[in-house]
Design an enzyme around this catalytic site. Sequence first.
Site, PDB file in Angstrom:
ATOM      1  CE1 TYR A  44      73.431 -73.091  12.312  1.00  0.00           C
ATOM      2  CE2 TYR A  44      72.841 -71.335  10.768  1.00  0.00           C
ATOM      3  CZ  TYR A  44      73.063 -72.682  11.043  1.00  0.00           C
ATOM      4  OH  TYR A  44      72.938 -73.606  10.021  1.00  0.00           O
ATOM      5  CB  SER A  52      74.786 -73.002   7.159  1.00  0.00           C
ATOM      6  OG  SER A  52      73.635 -72.240   6.837  1.00  0.00           O
TER       7      SER A  52
END
Length: 325
Positions: A187, A161
């Site tokens: 994350y 990501s």
Amino acid sequence: MAAQNQKPLGTGFTPHTPAAEIMEGVRLDGKTAVVTGGYSGIGLEVVKALTKAGAEVVAPARDKRKADEAFASAGLAVATLEMDLANLTSVYEAAAEIGDGHNSVDLLFNNAGVMACPETRVGPGWEYQFAVNHMGHFVFTRELMPYLLNGGGARVVTTSSVGHKRCRMRWDDIHFEKEPYDKWLAYAQSKTANALFALELNNRRAKDGVKSFSVHPGPVFTDIQRHITEDELIAMGWVKPGGGLSDEARDYVKSPSEGAATLLWAATSPLLDNRGGEYCEDCDIAAMSTPEAPRWVNVAEWAVDDDAAKRLWAMTEDMVLAASA
């Protein structure tokens, strides 16, 4: 050499190219594809495209019943099996089950993941997002390697990501044991780890015929955002107060099909036949990030660093070994 390889090829595709356009003319008859996170979101779009192209798809899932229902609802014939990426025993068992039924694996999509969830510890105290997004896939890929090697030109695609730009590897505190837990840093670190894992996997196995790529699918509204509040989405610039996409987000938020497109491109494009290890986005190789680059595109130097990739691999092996002792 990784950063030097991060140069777009000029494929002509756009951020909003749908999966069907990427797969036009692609046939995968006789091929076996394994897709984690395949029963929802972009993973489901990947599975749809693969099955339409003739591939046999295996989809490990933490909730097999839910996966079976999703595939049946979509009219897809997909083999499912139980696998919890946070539980390495489950990962070993799933890989063995796949191996029992298949001599080779041609495509592996490490796509499942969690995002910005509350602090959770698994195994010997591992931080949950790092454990699921990186460590579970690390072990799963390692256990499937004999079958990938039998694939005769297999590709491994790992979903990263652009969120990785928020945090490089926290080498001295990967599991937030020294500093307070921050769900967004956790994350982001896990997504940096995904890119580094894909790079080092390619460095180690390309010579044996297994190519590896990481992919930023783009911002897509799926179940992965279930832990994010509306206020956070507003602060991130995704939605505007009162609901609806913000003006900025309209330019870059994708549909699930558009999000799946780059994963499928990385897995099938002949333009990548003589490449490997790159971080991809928008159906092309991503450019290196600059201070002027928009926050939702490009790749940070720390996510395509060969030394960091090698260091992470060694550290992950040590963690797995210690957990099994």
